[in-house]
Each structure stands twice: as structure tokens, then as C-alpha cells.
Design a protein around this motif. Structure first.
Motif, PDB file in Angstrom:
ATOM      1  N   THR A   1       5.281   9.646   3.406  1.00 22.15           N
ATOM      2  CA  THR A   1       4.962   8.423   2.659  1.00 22.15           C
ATOM      3  C   THR A   1       5.126   7.158   3.480  1.00 22.15           C
ATOM      4  O   THR A   1       4.687   6.097   3.056  1.00 22.15           O
ATOM      5  CB  THR A   1       5.856   8.296   1.416  1.00 22.15           C
ATOM      6  OG1 THR A   1       7.204   8.014   1.825  1.00 22.15           O
ATOM      7  CG2 THR A   1       5.839   9.571   0.591  1.00 22.15           C
ATOM      8  N   GLY A   2       5.768   7.269   4.638  1.00 18.93           N
ATOM      9  CA  GLY A   2       6.000   6.082   5.444  1.00 18.93           C
ATOM     10  C   GLY A   2       7.137   5.216   4.945  1.00 18.93           C
ATOM     11  O   GLY A   2       7.321   4.089   5.412  1.00 18.93           O
ATOM     12  N   THR A   3       7.929   5.747   3.995  1.00 19.33           N
ATOM     13  CA  THR A   3       9.025   4.949   3.452  1.00 19.33           C
ATOM     14  C   THR A   3      10.194   5.871   3.103  1.00 19.33           C
ATOM     15  O   THR A   3      10.138   7.078   3.329  1.00 19.33           O
ATOM     16  CB  THR A   3       8.552   4.174   2.201  1.00 19.33           C
ATOM     17  OG1 THR A   3       9.556   3.245   1.813  1.00 19.33           O
ATOM     18  CG2 THR A   3       8.228   5.102   1.053  1.00 19.33           C
ATOM     19  N   THR A   4      11.242   5.298   2.545  1.00 12.59           N
ATOM     20  CA  THR A   4      12.439   6.060   2.207  1.00 12.59           C
ATOM     21  C   THR A   4      12.324   6.632   0.800  1.00 12.59           C
ATOM     22  O   THR A   4      11.515   6.156  -0.008  1.00 12.59           O
ATOM     23  CB  THR A   4      13.678   5.164   2.273  1.00 12.59           C
ATOM     24  OG1 THR A   4      13.575   4.158   1.247  1.00 12.59           O
ATOM     25  CG2 THR A   4      13.790   4.491   3.636  1.00 12.59           C
TER      26      THR A   4
ATOM     27  N   VAL B   1       0.847  -1.181   0.000  1.00  8.00           N
ATOM     28  CA  VAL B   1       0.000   0.000   0.000  1.00  8.00           C
ATOM     29  C   VAL B   1       0.881   1.230   0.000  1.00  8.00           C
ATOM     30  O   VAL B   1       1.731   1.396   0.870  1.00  8.00           O
ATOM     31  CB  VAL B   1      -0.914   0.035   1.235  1.00  8.00           C
ATOM     32  CG1 VAL B   1      -1.782   1.275   1.215  1.00  8.00           C
ATOM     33  CG2 VAL B   1      -1.787  -1.197   1.278  1.00  8.00           C
ATOM     34  N   ALA B   2       0.732   2.089  -0.995  1.00  7.76           N
ATOM     35  CA  ALA B   2       1.524   3.312  -1.066  1.00  7.76           C
ATOM     36  C   ALA B   2       0.769   4.454  -0.425  1.00  7.76           C
ATOM     37  O   ALA B   2      -0.454   4.525  -0.486  1.00  7.76           O
ATOM     38  CB  ALA B   2       1.823   3.661  -2.519  1.00  7.76           C
ATOM     39  N   ALA B   3       1.509   5.362   0.210  1.00  3.76           N
ATOM     40  CA  ALA B   3       0.877   6.545   0.775  1.00  3.76           C
ATOM     41  C   ALA B   3       0.528   7.506  -0.351  1.00  3.76           C
ATOM     42  O   ALA B   3       1.158   7.513  -1.402  1.00  3.76           O
ATOM     43  CB  ALA B   3       1.825   7.224   1.763  1.00  3.76           C
ATOM     44  N   PRO B   4      -0.505   8.340  -0.177  1.00  2.53           N
ATOM     45  CA  PRO B   4      -0.911   9.252  -1.241  1.00  2.53           C
ATOM     46  C   PRO B   4       0.120  10.317  -1.512  1.00  2.53           C
ATOM     47  O   PRO B   4       0.883  10.710  -0.633  1.00  2.53           O
ATOM     48  CB  PRO B   4      -2.199   9.871  -0.703  1.00  2.53           C
ATOM     49  CG  PRO B   4      -2.080   9.749   0.779  1.00  2.53           C
ATOM     50  CD  PRO B   4      -1.333   8.465   1.023  1.00  2.53           C
ATOM     51  N   VAL B   5       0.154  10.783  -2.751  1.00  6.76           N
ATOM     52  CA  VAL B   5       1.002  11.901  -3.132  1.00  6.76           C
ATOM     53  C   VAL B   5       0.181  13.171  -3.000  1.00  6.76           C
ATOM     54  O   VAL B   5      -0.875  13.286  -3.617  1.00  6.76           O
ATOM     55  CB  VAL B   5       1.494  11.759  -4.585  1.00  6.76           C
ATOM     56  CG1 VAL B   5       2.322  12.964  -4.988  1.00  6.76           C
ATOM     57  CG2 VAL B   5       2.316  10.487  -4.733  1.00  6.76           C
TER      58      VAL B   5
END
Length: 329
Positions: free
Chosen positions: A259-262, A208-212
């Protein structure tokens, strides 16, 4: 596909299950998305049907007359259960029984926001990972200890049973369903029509990707738009940091918060998403797609694509196109 009575043959029916206390926001967004195909959607789209035991009040204010009864849920292809206004109360037994019967009949069942409490009451989440609005995850876990509640994701895809977090995440899940059925290009077109950011599909990796965010809403908004237009370029964290006029460490903190990621992981997921679109819509070779997505070589693309999506690029293209042919899309 099963068809509800009075529905054209071959149409994918989406039954929205309602009862007193349903939340109108999730109900409205689901109906809007599944009733309005984007121009790029070829062939059949969805046919939404609101199903309830009788006239219901959404949010206790809006009187709604359903199109059909709850007994029609088992005839649908997909059942959507919108948010529930009073998750501390037991949902209506008739609604719970109808949702359970629909799943047993083979329907795909998805809950939006606190609609997860209905699915949990029906036993559909036992032994499964699930999510709901962050304010109610503890209550869901306490009332249904056999459910593996994940409070940190936008949505969870278990194949035939899906759950989402609140409000905007409900739209993320609905767009994810469109991606599963029609592919990334059509889902992105649907997102543009609704003026929302497109999201990566979960796929077999259930990612699941965080929204842009929209331009100007966040310090990284312009940077992400710039990167998205240059996925065929070899970009490094230092390149992104220079463009954002930040140190690499500062950039990493902003990325993690948003985004919760790098930065590199976000960039990789954008490259994979673009590869999916190219595989779905064109005939370019895997080598050409690797170059167009900045992956360098076909071997690199295959390695990352297989790990993220769960199948190799060539198999993804064959399966996707076969699915569209079989469905008459």
C-alpha cells in the motif's frame, strides 16, 4: 453545464480526444465507465463523446470513427486524453491545440497514462505536479522541465487538470472523477460493477490510496477484507498482526510493500472513507459516524477528517448535498 450540440440539456459531457496512435485500453475503460451508470446513480450521468479530426487508428490496429470533430472539445465539461502510443514523438498539433482550447474554455482536462505528453505539449502542466506511466516519467521531465513530474503516485489532481499513471491507474483516476462528481457511494458502486477495488478520493489533500488486491492475490488480502468489515471496532497493529499470523514488524513490511503506507495510516484512511460515505448518504450525527467508523469521538473524527479531506465533516455534508441539488442529481 455546457452542452455539445445534439446532447440533452443538463448532461455532463465527457469528450474523449483521439488521434492516430491513441491507446485502445485507456480509451475503452474511460468510455465504459462514463457510459454506464451504476444502479445507485440517481439523476443524470455522463454522456461520453469520442472526438477526433477524422477516422483514427488505435494502437495502429483498430480503426475508429469519432462521433464529432476536435473542434467540439471546448464545448465539453470534461475532456479525457487517453494514453499515447509514441510518447517519444510530438503529438499531433491539432490535438494539442484542441485540448488547450478546451481547457481555456473551462473544461476539466484529464490525461490517462502517456496522455500526459499531450497535456504537457499544450502547456497545461507547466508549474503543476503531474504523473504518467513510470517508464516515461524521466522522458516527460526531460522534455518539459517546467512540469513537476511525480513518478511515485497513481494520479495527481490539480483541480481542472488531472494526470494518471498507466493502465489500472487510469481507471483509478476515472473513478476519482466519479467520486468528485457523484460521491463515494456511487463511485464504489461503479467500481463493484466493474469488479475492481474502490479507491479513496484525492480530495483537497490530493491523497491517493493504493489498490486493495482481490482475495487470495496477496498475503494481506484476507486481512484487509476482515478489517474493512470491522471499522467500527478499536483495532491496533497488534490486532492486525495476530489476525494475519505475523509479527508486527513483518506485517509492517508487507503493508509498506503493498500500500505504500503503514498499517495504522491505511486503517485511518479506510475510516475516513467510510465516514465520507455515511455523510453523503445518511443523516447520522457526527457522534454516531465517529462510533460507526471506530474514531471514538466526534472531536477525533473532526480532527482527522479535516486534516485528510480538507474540510470538517459538517461542511463536507453540506457542500456535497448542495452540489447534488444544484446539479439536479
Amino acid at each position: 453545464m455546457r452542452t455539445l450540440p445534439d446532447m440533452p440539456p443538463g448532461v455532463h459531457t465527457v469528450a474523449v480526444a483521439v488521434a492516430d496512435g491513441i491507446l485502445h485500453f485507456e480509451l475503452a475503460l474511460a468510455y465504459e465507465l462514463f457510459s454506464s451508470p451504476p444502479p445507485s446513480a440517481a439523476g443524470s450521468w455522463y454522456e461520453p463523446v469520442i472526438c477526433g479530426a477524422g477516422p483514427v487508428r488505435a494502437d495502429g490496429r483498430f480503426l475508429l470513427e469519432p462521433d464529432a470533430g476536435l473542434d467540439r472539445l471546448p464545448e465539453a465539461d470534461t475532456v479525457i486524453v487517453p494514453g499515447w502510443a509514441e510518447p517519444d514523438d510530438d503529438p499531433p498539433p491539432a490535438l494539442v491545440a484542441a485540448v488547450r482550447a478546451a481547457h481555456e474554455a473551462g473544461a476539466r482536462v484529464a490525461s490517462l497514462c502517456t496522455g500526459a505528453f499531450v497535456l504537457a505539449a499544450a502547456g497545461l502542466l507547466d508549474g503543476r505536479r503531474a504523473t504518467t506511466h513510470w517508464a516515461h516519467t524521466e522522458a516527460l521531465a526531460a522534455r518539459h522541465p517546467d512540469v513537476e513530474v511525480d513518478p511515485d503516485v497513481l494520479y495527481v489532481d490539480n483541480g481542472s487538470v488531472l494526470t494518471s499513471a498507466g493502465k489500472a491507474a487510469a481507471l483509478d483516476l476515472c473513478l476519482h472523477l466519479v467520486r468528485r462528481d457523484h460521491g463515494s457511494a456511487v463511485a464504489n458502486a461503479a467500481a463493484r460493477r466493474l469488479v475492481v477495488a474502490p479507491h479513496r478520493p484525492g480530495g483537497q489533500a490530493q491523497f491517493v490510496a493504493a489498490p486493495v488486491p482481490e482475495r487470495g492475490d496477496h498475503p494481506l488480502s484476507d486481512l484487509l477484507a476482515w478489517v474493512s468489515g470491522r471499522l467500527d471496532h478499536p483495532l491496533t497493529v497488534e490486532d492486525l498482526a495476530r489476525r494475519a499470523n505475523m509479527s508486527s514488524r513483518h506485517l509492517g513490511r508487507h503493508f509498506r510493500a503493498m500500500t505504500g503506507t503503514t498499517p495504522l495510516q491505511w486503517l485511518l484512511t479506510q475510516r475516513i472513507r467510510r465516514a465520507q460515505e455515511l455523510l453523503e448518504t445518511g443523516d447520522e450525527s457526527v457522534d454516531a459516524i465517529a462510533a460507526a467508523t471506530g474514531m471514538g469521538t466526534a472531536a477525533t473524527l473532526r480532527r482527522h477528517f479535516n486534516r485528510t479531506v480538507g474540510v470538517p465533516p459538517d461542511a463536507y455534508r453540506r457542500t456535497f448535498r448542495s452540489g447534488r441539488t444544484d446539479a439536479g442529481l
